[in-house]
Design a protein around this motif. Structure first.
Motif, PDB file in Angstrom:
ATOM      1  N   ASN A  57       0.885  -1.362  -0.230  1.00 36.18           N
ATOM      2  CA  ASN A  57      -0.020  -0.107   0.376  1.00 36.18           C
ATOM      3  C   ASN A  57       0.601   1.098   0.113  1.00 36.18           C
ATOM      4  O   ASN A  57       0.304   2.784  -0.803  1.00 36.18           O
ATOM      5  CB  ASN A  57      -1.165  -0.139   1.310  1.00 36.18           C
ATOM      6  CG  ASN A  57      -1.924  -0.598   0.885  1.00 36.18           C
ATOM      7  OD1 ASN A  57      -2.961  -0.965  -0.214  1.00 36.18           O
ATOM      8  ND2 ASN A  57      -2.041  -2.004   1.923  1.00 36.18           N
ATOM      9  N   TYR A  58       1.884   0.879   0.557  1.00 33.81           N
ATOM     10  CA  TYR A  58       2.624   2.395   0.580  1.00 33.81           C
ATOM     11  C   TYR A  58       3.464   2.392  -0.651  1.00 33.81           C
ATOM     12  O   TYR A  58       4.165   3.271  -0.926  1.00 33.81           O
ATOM     13  CB  TYR A  58       3.908   2.132   1.564  1.00 33.81           C
ATOM     14  CG  TYR A  58       5.138   3.163   1.495  1.00 33.81           C
ATOM     15  CD1 TYR A  58       4.926   3.946   2.292  1.00 33.81           C
ATOM     16  CD2 TYR A  58       6.267   2.752   1.163  1.00 33.81           C
ATOM     17  CE1 TYR A  58       5.889   5.562   2.220  1.00 33.81           C
ATOM     18  CE2 TYR A  58       7.099   3.657   0.641  1.00 33.81           C
ATOM     19  CZ  TYR A  58       7.256   5.193   1.568  1.00 33.81           C
ATOM     20  OH  TYR A  58       8.305   6.082   1.926  1.00 33.81           O
ATOM     21  N   LEU A  59       3.930   1.207  -1.183  1.00 30.99           N
ATOM     22  CA  LEU A  59       4.346   1.659  -3.141  1.00 30.99           C
ATOM     23  C   LEU A  59       3.394   2.528  -3.884  1.00 30.99           C
ATOM     24  O   LEU A  59       3.689   3.612  -4.340  1.00 30.99           O
ATOM     25  CB  LEU A  59       5.065   0.481  -3.373  1.00 30.99           C
ATOM     26  CG  LEU A  59       6.905  -0.236  -2.268  1.00 30.99           C
ATOM     27  CD1 LEU A  59       6.902  -1.401  -3.097  1.00 30.99           C
ATOM     28  CD2 LEU A  59       7.330   0.556  -2.721  1.00 30.99           C
ATOM     29  N   PHE A  60       2.015   2.275  -3.330  1.00 36.57           N
ATOM     30  CA  PHE A  60       0.767   2.048  -4.569  1.00 36.57           C
ATOM     31  C   PHE A  60       0.912   4.119  -4.143  1.00 36.57           C
ATOM     32  O   PHE A  60       0.643   4.280  -5.293  1.00 36.57           O
ATOM     33  CB  PHE A  60      -0.295   1.303  -4.007  1.00 36.57           C
ATOM     34  CG  PHE A  60      -0.541   0.027  -4.741  1.00 36.57           C
ATOM     35  CD1 PHE A  60      -1.073   0.667  -6.107  1.00 36.57           C
ATOM     36  CD2 PHE A  60      -0.616  -0.904  -4.314  1.00 36.57           C
ATOM     37  CE1 PHE A  60      -1.606  -0.787  -7.372  1.00 36.57           C
ATOM     38  CE2 PHE A  60      -0.767  -1.952  -5.553  1.00 36.57           C
ATOM     39  CZ  PHE A  60      -1.036  -2.049  -6.506  1.00 36.57           C
ATOM     40  N   LYS A  61       0.025   4.314  -2.623  1.00 39.08           N
ATOM     41  CA  LYS A  61       1.101   5.901  -2.794  1.00 39.08           C
ATOM     42  C   LYS A  61       1.814   6.143  -2.932  1.00 39.08           C
ATOM     43  O   LYS A  61       1.598   7.279  -3.869  1.00 39.08           O
ATOM     44  CB  LYS A  61       0.599   5.799  -0.879  1.00 39.08           C
ATOM     45  CG  LYS A  61       0.817   7.422  -0.754  1.00 39.08           C
ATOM     46  CD  LYS A  61      -0.500   8.029  -0.943  1.00 39.08           C
ATOM     47  CE  LYS A  61      -0.120   9.087   0.330  1.00 39.08           C
ATOM     48  NZ  LYS A  61      -0.632  10.133  -0.117  1.00 39.08           N
TER      49      LYS A  61
END
Length: 189
Positions: A168-172
């Motif tokens: 999720n951090y990488l998607f953000k």
């Protein structure tokens, strides 16, 4: 087997006639109990992990044998969950090894009624082309008063609960770099 042997095999008889009066030791054990082994006893290694379902971050112990996940349990060393998992977290093994887990790309063409299999490279190229096109058509350099915006309204991101915190951090980071401003996660909704 005589009646005496049969009666002496009862746990309550062993409890009343033996040294284990509380029935929490040898009196409660049976031959079947002695043969039981923990399902994680044959694991080659234990990997510490975090439950992938929500933002709580419960600790998990992932048991691996011969390079395959064999069991997932709550991590008693975790200060967050102290070895406990919710029903979704307890089903993590099914997420990783379940027979219904899809491991191929499925695509349904516009107005199509059937799914077709695509190879990963083709699917990734299709996604990249669509992201670039949506970014270009929805790009806003500035607002009505000339203030810089540098954003796109052409797409948004909604992260899912089966993604872990790192994903999720990488998607953000990815969607922010692409100029998107509508970035949300299912765990917050």
């Amino acid at each position: 087997m005589g009646i005496g042997d049969w009666v002496s095999s009862w746990p309550v008889y062993r409890q009343l006639t033996g040294a284990d009066r509380t029935g929490r030791g040898a009196a409660a054990r049976s031959a079947r109990t002695e043969r039981l082994r923990p399902r994680v006893a044959d694991a080659d290694k234990v990997v510490k992990s975090i439950c992938p379902y929500c933002a709580v971050g419960c600790g998990q112990n992932v048991y691996v044998r011969d390079g395959k996940v064999t069991q997932v349990e709550g991590d008693p060393d975790s200060p967050i969950s102290r070895g406990r998992l919710c029903p979704k977290g307890s089903a993590t093994l099914q997420l990783t090894t379940g027979p219904n887990r899809l491991d191929t790309v499925l695509y349904r063409r516009p107005h199509g009624t059937e799914w077709e299999h695509l190879d990963l490279d083709t699917a990734m190229d299709m996604i990249a082309d669509r992201v670039i096109a949506a970014r270009l058509t929805g790009w806003e350099w500035e607002d009505d008063q000339g203030r810089p915006l540098r954003r796109t309204m052409g797409f948004a991101s909604l992260g899912g609960a089966t993604l872990d915190n790192e994903e999720n951090y990488l998607f953000k980071k990815l969607f922010t770099a692409l100029g998107a401003i509508q970035i949300e996660n299912q765990a917050r909704i």
